[in-house]
Write a protein that holds these residues in place. Structure first.
Motif, PDB file in Angstrom:
ATOM      1  N   MET A   1       0.842  -1.186   0.000  1.00 28.15           N
ATOM      2  CA  MET A   1       0.000   0.000   0.000  1.00 28.15           C
ATOM      3  C   MET A   1       0.883   1.244   0.000  1.00 28.15           C
ATOM      4  N   LYS A   2       0.451   2.272  -0.691  1.00 28.56           N
ATOM      5  CA  LYS A   2       1.191   3.538  -0.728  1.00 28.56           C
ATOM      6  C   LYS A   2       0.536   4.511   0.242  1.00 28.56           C
ATOM      7  N   ILE A   3       1.338   5.037   1.167  1.00 25.26           N
ATOM      8  CA  ILE A   3       0.825   5.904   2.228  1.00 25.26           C
ATOM      9  C   ILE A   3       1.668   7.178   2.291  1.00 25.26           C
ATOM     10  N   ALA A   4       1.016   8.331   2.226  1.00 28.92           N
ATOM     11  CA  ALA A   4       1.692   9.613   2.419  1.00 28.92           C
ATOM     12  C   ALA A   4       1.391  10.093   3.834  1.00 28.92           C
ATOM     13  N   VAL A   5       2.421  10.501   4.560  1.00 32.79           N
ATOM     14  CA  VAL A   5       2.252  10.920   5.954  1.00 32.79           C
ATOM     15  C   VAL A   5       2.700  12.369   6.112  1.00 32.79           C
ATOM     16  N   TYR A   6       1.726  13.267   6.286  1.00 32.78           N
ATOM     17  CA  TYR A   6       2.039  14.660   6.635  1.00 32.78           C
ATOM     18  C   TYR A   6       2.461  14.699   8.095  1.00 32.78           C
ATOM     19  N   GLY A   7       3.480  15.506   8.384  1.00 32.40           N
ATOM     20  CA  GLY A   7       3.987  15.563   9.758  1.00 32.40           C
ATOM     21  C   GLY A   7       4.846  14.367  10.091  1.00 32.40           C
ATOM     22  N   ALA A   8       5.504  13.823   9.081  1.00 36.28           N
ATOM     23  CA  ALA A   8       6.274  12.583   9.255  1.00 36.28           C
ATOM     24  C   ALA A   8       7.494  12.749  10.141  1.00 36.28           C
ATOM     25  N   THR A   9       7.933  13.982  10.381  1.00 29.93           N
ATOM     26  CA  THR A   9       9.098  14.195  11.243  1.00 29.93           C
ATOM     27  C   THR A   9       8.704  14.380  12.708  1.00 29.93           C
ATOM     28  N   LYS A  22       7.565  -1.137   8.823  1.00 25.33           N
ATOM     29  CA  LYS A  22       7.715  -2.470   9.398  1.00 25.33           C
ATOM     30  C   LYS A  22       6.747  -3.458   8.753  1.00 25.33           C
ATOM     31  N   ARG A  23       5.591  -2.938   8.330  1.00 27.56           N
ATOM     32  CA  ARG A  23       4.577  -3.785   7.713  1.00 27.56           C
ATOM     33  C   ARG A  23       4.711  -3.876   6.199  1.00 27.56           C
ATOM     34  N   GLY A  24       5.754  -3.251   5.659  1.00 29.84           N
ATOM     35  CA  GLY A  24       6.049  -3.404   4.238  1.00 29.84           C
ATOM     36  C   GLY A  24       5.377  -2.426   3.312  1.00 29.84           C
ATOM     37  N   HIS A  25       4.857  -1.324   3.832  1.00 29.21           N
ATOM     38  CA  HIS A  25       4.193  -0.340   2.982  1.00 29.21           C
ATOM     39  C   HIS A  25       5.205   0.637   2.380  1.00 29.21           C
ATOM     40  N   GLU A  26       4.788   1.293   1.331  1.00 32.13           N
ATOM     41  CA  GLU A  26       5.613   2.295   0.663  1.00 32.13           C
ATOM     42  C   GLU A  26       5.188   3.664   1.175  1.00 32.13           C
ATOM     43  N   ILE A  27       6.096   4.374   1.847  1.00 32.26           N
ATOM     44  CA  ILE A  27       5.715   5.604   2.535  1.00 32.26           C
ATOM     45  C   ILE A  27       6.396   6.828   1.949  1.00 32.26           C
ATOM     46  N   THR A  28       5.605   7.866   1.726  1.00 31.11           N
ATOM     47  CA  THR A  28       6.134   9.184   1.387  1.00 31.11           C
ATOM     48  C   THR A  28       6.039  10.050   2.632  1.00 31.11           C
ATOM     49  N   ALA A  29       7.173  10.506   3.122  1.00 28.51           N
ATOM     50  CA  ALA A  29       7.219  11.367   4.300  1.00 28.51           C
ATOM     51  C   ALA A  29       7.050  12.810   3.858  1.00 28.51           C
ATOM     52  N   VAL A  30       5.974  13.436   4.313  1.00 31.08           N
ATOM     53  CA  VAL A  30       5.659  14.810   3.907  1.00 31.08           C
ATOM     54  C   VAL A  30       5.930  15.756   5.071  1.00 31.08           C
ATOM     55  N   SER A  31       6.724  16.789   4.807  1.00 32.39           N
ATOM     56  CA  SER A  31       7.022  17.776   5.843  1.00 32.39           C
ATOM     57  C   SER A  31       7.411  19.088   5.185  1.00 32.39           C
ATOM     58  N   ARG A  32       7.502  20.135   5.985  1.00 30.72           N
ATOM     59  CA  ARG A  32       7.933  21.430   5.454  1.00 30.72           C
ATOM     60  C   ARG A  32       9.430  21.439   5.167  1.00 30.72           C
ATOM     61  N   SER A  33      10.180  20.595   5.880  1.00 37.95           N
ATOM     62  CA  SER A  33      11.642  20.590   5.733  1.00 37.95           C
ATOM     63  C   SER A  33      12.142  19.636   4.662  1.00 37.95           C
ATOM     64  N   GLY A  34      11.361  18.582   4.380  1.00 37.34           N
ATOM     65  CA  GLY A  34      11.823  17.565   3.446  1.00 37.34           C
ATOM     66  C   GLY A  34      12.901  16.679   4.030  1.00 37.34           C
ATOM     67  N   ARG A  35      12.984  16.673   5.364  1.00 39.47           N
ATOM     68  CA  ARG A  35      14.020  15.886   6.045  1.00 39.47           C
ATOM     69  C   ARG A  35      13.751  14.393   5.884  1.00 39.47           C
ATOM     70  N   ASP A  36      14.826  13.618   5.784  1.00 34.28           N
ATOM     71  CA  ASP A  36      14.697  12.164   5.713  1.00 34.28           C
ATOM     72  C   ASP A  36      14.087  11.626   7.002  1.00 34.28           C
TER      73      ASP A  36
END
Length: 202
Positions: A1-9, A22-36
């Motif tokens: 599943m593809k999941i985008a998370v705002y506030g990922a940091t 951990k469950r094998g999903h594909e995650i896009t981390a969304v933030s104002r900084s773009g930090r890993d």
């Protein structure tokens, strides 16, 4: 599943990313900084109120998670409120999952923020999250869910046992790890569509 998370940091968002990875999903981390963010597949820079970015992310992902609290610095929450109002009125192909606030949960039909003794320092945030909840409960055609934590949420690993509730607090405390487990359980197997539910550590 593809999941985008705002506030990922953030404290909660980063745990949601970790649990999803951990469950094998594909995650896009969304933030104002773009930090890993550990566990994220990709990163994206976006503000909560950027509707074009939101539409793009909602078109590229199965679920969009909003794990962003209103400002706690004393500034106006109006831009936060306006952003959620627009999100609640925008029909997108993705499911929308919102991290709610404990102050907007209810005991005997009364929101915690309106009960005697509610901490003054948290009133503005609780009132704002109550307004945001009202937007979603009035939404038409949007596939949304909101998960609110117990009154005390603090960093911590999953305990392995969680308790769920409906509009009332499910308990006194919840770790961020347990919160993330409840969030991913719901994302993987939706059981609370078009409504708010609550979680606590057992």
């Amino acid at each position: 599943m593809k999941i985008a998370v705002y506030g990922a940091t953030g404290m909660v968002g980063s745990q949601i990313v970790a649990e999803a990875a951990k469950r094998g999903h594909e995650i896009t981390a969304v933030s104002r900084s773009g930090r890993d963010v550990p566990g994220a597949t990709t990163v994206s820079i976006a503000e909560l109120g950027d509707s074009a970015a939101y539409r793009a992310l909602a078109g590229a992902n199965d679920v969009v998670v909003f794990s962003i609290p209103p400002s706690r610095t004393g500034e106006s929450h109006q831009s936060f409120i306006d952003a959620h109002e627009e999100i609640s009125e925008t029909l997108v192909p993705a499911r929308v999952f919102v991290v709610g606030g404990a102050g907007a949960t209810e005991v005997d039909g009364v929101r915690l923020v309106n009960t005697p003794g509610f901490p003054e320092d948290y009133k503005a945030e609780a009132l704002t999250m109550g307004e945001v909840l009202d937007f979603y409960t009035s939404a038409s055609g949007l596939d949304w869910t909101m998960l609110a934590p117990a009154p005390v949420i603090a960093p911590g690993e999953p305990t392995g046992t969680i308790v769920l509730g409906n509009d009332s607090p499910a308990g006194e405390r919840v770790s961020t790890g347990d919160f993330a487990v409840a969030a991913l359980d719901e994302i993987e197997e939706p059981r609370h569509q078009h409504r708010r539910f609550t979680v606590a550590s057992a």
